[in-house]
Design a protein around this motif. Structure first.
Motif, mmCIF file in Angstrom:
data_model
loop_
_atom_site.group_PDB
_atom_site.id
_atom_site.type_symbol
_atom_site.label_atom_id
_atom_site.label_comp_id
_atom_site.label_asym_id
_atom_site.label_seq_id
_atom_site.Cartn_x
_atom_site.Cartn_y
_atom_site.Cartn_z
ATOM 1 N N TYR A 141 1.211 -4.422 -5.103
ATOM 2 C CA TYR A 141 -0.232 -4.281 -5.286
ATOM 3 C C TYR A 141 -0.778 -2.958 -4.761
ATOM 4 O O TYR A 141 -0.228 -2.374 -3.832
ATOM 5 C CB TYR A 141 -0.969 -5.404 -4.532
ATOM 6 N N PHE A 142 -1.903 -2.551 -5.369
ATOM 7 C CA PHE A 142 -2.803 -1.571 -4.780
ATOM 8 C C PHE A 142 -3.894 -2.400 -4.112
ATOM 9 O O PHE A 142 -4.496 -3.254 -4.768
ATOM 10 C CB PHE A 142 -3.459 -0.674 -5.842
ATOM 11 N N GLU A 143 -4.132 -2.197 -2.840
ATOM 12 C CA GLU A 143 -5.192 -2.913 -2.143
ATOM 13 C C GLU A 143 -6.277 -1.921 -1.759
ATOM 14 O O GLU A 143 -5.998 -0.905 -1.111
ATOM 15 C CB GLU A 143 -4.651 -3.629 -0.913
ATOM 16 N N VAL A 144 -7.501 -2.217 -2.163
ATOM 17 C CA VAL A 144 -8.648 -1.348 -1.910
ATOM 18 C C VAL A 144 -9.573 -2.069 -0.951
ATOM 19 O O VAL A 144 -9.862 -3.255 -1.130
ATOM 20 C CB VAL A 144 -9.378 -1.028 -3.231
ATOM 21 N N GLY A 145 -10.041 -1.365 0.068
ATOM 22 C CA GLY A 145 -10.938 -1.981 1.037
ATOM 23 C C GLY A 145 -11.308 -1.013 2.140
ATOM 24 O O GLY A 145 -11.448 0.181 1.904
ATOM 25 N N GLN A 146 -11.406 -1.557 3.350
ATOM 26 C CA GLN A 146 -11.798 -0.745 4.506
ATOM 27 C C GLN A 146 -10.899 -1.099 5.684
ATOM 28 O O GLN A 146 -10.735 -2.276 6.010
ATOM 29 C CB GLN A 146 -13.254 -1.032 4.869
ATOM 30 N N PHE A 147 -10.308 -0.077 6.322
ATOM 31 C CA PHE A 147 -9.521 -0.318 7.525
ATOM 32 C C PHE A 147 -10.459 -0.660 8.677
ATOM 33 O O PHE A 147 -11.566 -0.147 8.772
ATOM 34 C CB PHE A 147 -8.679 0.908 7.891
ATOM 35 N N THR A 148 -9.996 -1.529 9.569
ATOM 36 C CA THR A 148 -10.831 -1.982 10.676
ATOM 37 C C THR A 148 -10.954 -0.955 11.793
ATOM 38 O O THR A 148 -11.928 -0.963 12.533
ATOM 39 C CB THR A 148 -10.299 -3.299 11.270
ATOM 40 N N ASP A 149 -9.945 -0.059 11.926
ATOM 41 C CA ASP A 149 -10.004 0.970 12.962
ATOM 42 C C ASP A 149 -9.145 2.165 12.562
ATOM 43 O O ASP A 149 -8.560 2.186 11.482
ATOM 44 C CB ASP A 149 -9.587 0.421 14.325
ATOM 45 N N ALA A 150 -9.067 3.143 13.431
ATOM 46 C CA ALA A 150 -8.359 4.391 13.135
ATOM 47 C C ALA A 150 -6.842 4.217 13.022
ATOM 48 O O ALA A 150 -6.167 5.073 12.459
ATOM 49 C CB ALA A 150 -8.676 5.430 14.192
ATOM 50 N N SER A 151 -6.297 3.121 13.536
ATOM 51 C CA SER A 151 -4.852 2.917 13.440
ATOM 52 C C SER A 151 -4.402 2.615 12.014
ATOM 53 O O SER A 151 -3.222 2.732 11.700
ATOM 54 C CB SER A 151 -4.417 1.769 14.361
ATOM 55 N N GLN A 152 -5.323 2.236 11.164
ATOM 56 C CA GLN A 152 -5.083 1.931 9.754
ATOM 57 C C GLN A 152 -3.975 0.894 9.553
ATOM 58 O O GLN A 152 -3.118 1.031 8.693
ATOM 59 C CB GLN A 152 -4.783 3.199 8.971
ATOM 60 N N THR A 153 -4.021 -0.157 10.368
ATOM 61 C CA THR A 153 -3.046 -1.232 10.229
ATOM 62 C C THR A 153 -3.661 -2.461 9.572
ATOM 63 O O THR A 153 -2.985 -3.156 8.821
ATOM 64 C CB THR A 153 -2.452 -1.618 11.593
ATOM 65 N N ASP A 154 -4.917 -2.758 9.872
ATOM 66 C CA ASP A 154 -5.576 -3.937 9.309
ATOM 67 C C ASP A 154 -6.608 -3.506 8.277
ATOM 68 O O ASP A 154 -7.571 -2.821 8.600
ATOM 69 C CB ASP A 154 -6.270 -4.741 10.415
ATOM 70 N N LEU A 155 -6.392 -3.949 7.031
ATOM 71 C CA LEU A 155 -7.286 -3.604 5.928
ATOM 72 C C LEU A 155 -8.069 -4.834 5.510
ATOM 73 O O LEU A 155 -7.488 -5.900 5.281
ATOM 74 C CB LEU A 155 -6.478 -3.064 4.738
ATOM 75 N N ILE A 156 -9.377 -4.718 5.429
ATOM 76 C CA ILE A 156 -10.210 -5.763 4.846
ATOM 77 C C ILE A 156 -10.198 -5.514 3.345
ATOM 78 O O ILE A 156 -10.787 -4.545 2.856
ATOM 79 C CB ILE A 156 -11.642 -5.727 5.402
ATOM 80 N N VAL A 157 -9.487 -6.343 2.614
ATOM 81 C CA VAL A 157 -9.257 -6.125 1.187
ATOM 82 C C VAL A 157 -10.479 -6.546 0.386
ATOM 83 O O VAL A 157 -10.992 -7.656 0.541
ATOM 84 C CB VAL A 157 -8.004 -6.895 0.707
ATOM 85 N N VAL A 158 -10.943 -5.644 -0.491
ATOM 86 C CA VAL A 158 -12.042 -5.925 -1.398
ATOM 87 C C VAL A 158 -11.506 -6.165 -2.808
ATOM 88 O O VAL A 158 -11.969 -7.051 -3.515
ATOM 89 C CB VAL A 158 -13.066 -4.764 -1.396
ATOM 90 N N LEU A 159 -10.511 -5.384 -3.213
ATOM 91 C CA LEU A 159 -9.861 -5.532 -4.522
ATOM 92 C C LEU A 159 -8.355 -5.488 -4.351
ATOM 93 O O LEU A 159 -7.828 -4.680 -3.580
ATOM 94 C CB LEU A 159 -10.258 -4.386 -5.465
ATOM 95 N N ARG A 160 -7.646 -6.344 -5.082
ATOM 96 C CA ARG A 160 -6.185 -6.321 -5.108
ATOM 97 C C ARG A 160 -5.763 -6.200 -6.569
ATOM 98 O O ARG A 160 -6.075 -7.054 -7.387
ATOM 99 C CB ARG A 160 -5.602 -7.587 -4.489
ATOM 100 N N ILE A 161 -5.069 -5.095 -6.883
ATOM 101 C CA ILE A 161 -4.686 -4.793 -8.257
ATOM 102 C C ILE A 161 -3.169 -4.873 -8.375
ATOM 103 O O ILE A 161 -2.443 -4.209 -7.628
ATOM 104 C CB ILE A 161 -5.156 -3.374 -8.654
ATOM 105 N N ASN A 162 -2.693 -5.671 -9.323
ATOM 106 C CA ASN A 162 -1.268 -5.785 -9.579
ATOM 107 C C ASN A 162 -0.777 -4.464 -10.164
ATOM 108 O O ASN A 162 -1.327 -3.977 -11.149
ATOM 109 C CB ASN A 162 -1.009 -6.936 -10.550
ATOM 110 N N LYS A 163 0.250 -3.864 -9.568
ATOM 111 C CA LYS A 163 0.745 -2.563 -10.019
ATOM 112 C C LYS A 163 1.353 -2.625 -11.424
ATOM 113 O O LYS A 163 1.241 -1.674 -12.182
ATOM 114 C CB LYS A 163 1.820 -2.042 -9.065
ATOM 115 N N THR A 164 1.985 -3.740 -11.765
ATOM 116 C CA THR A 164 2.665 -3.856 -13.048
ATOM 117 C C THR A 164 1.701 -4.135 -14.189
ATOM 118 O O THR A 164 1.709 -3.452 -15.205
ATOM 119 C CB THR A 164 3.723 -4.982 -12.990
ATOM 120 N N THR A 165 0.844 -5.140 -14.014
ATOM 121 C CA THR A 165 -0.055 -5.550 -15.095
ATOM 122 C C THR A 165 -1.398 -4.841 -15.056
ATOM 123 O O THR A 165 -2.151 -4.894 -16.021
ATOM 124 C CB THR A 165 -0.318 -7.064 -15.029
ATOM 125 N N LEU A 166 -1.737 -4.202 -13.918
ATOM 126 C CA LEU A 166 -3.040 -3.569 -13.675
ATOM 127 C C LEU A 166 -4.189 -4.567 -13.814
ATOM 128 O O LEU A 166 -5.301 -4.216 -14.164
ATOM 129 C CB LEU A 166 -3.254 -2.361 -14.592
#
Length: 112
Positions: free
Chosen positions: A68-93
């Protein structure tokens, strides 16, 4: 010496070029008509995404997973936890998850 400098500049500039994926996403209705919903610009090197809507655009963070491509906002500068807004399947789009939209009809994206 000039030719060596020119070759070096070309090599450096080509390595700095980041890949951008431009997607046009549309809702598939019951009568097989597709209604334009929004556009997405995914920067795979910059790890940023821009969602372009009729009312404006949103800049968000991008996380690239195996499936997947996951689009959202990271919770802090470490960029480990993402609050996902959109999840796009890489194969089927296909958008398989949208936090602020009901996925009654599938939203399919096409690379431009």
């Amino acid at each position: 010496m000039k030719y060596l400098s020119l070759i070096l500049i070309i090599l450096i500039s080509s390595s700095l070029r980041s890949e951008m994926i431009n997607l046009e996403c549309k809702t598939q209705s019951q009568n097989s008509e597709r209604i334009n919903t929004f556009s997405l610009l995914l920067g795979t090197e910059t790890k940023k995404a821009v969602q372009i809507l009729k009312k404006g655009q949103l800049t968000m963070d991008l996380s690239i997973q195996e499936e997947y491509f996951e689009v959202g906002q990271f919770t802090d500068a470490s960029q480990t936890d993402l609050i996902v807004v959109l999840r796009i399947n890489k194969t089927t789009l296909e958008i398989e998850y949208a936090k602020y939209m009901e996925l009654v009809e599938p939203i399919l994206c096409v690379k431009l």
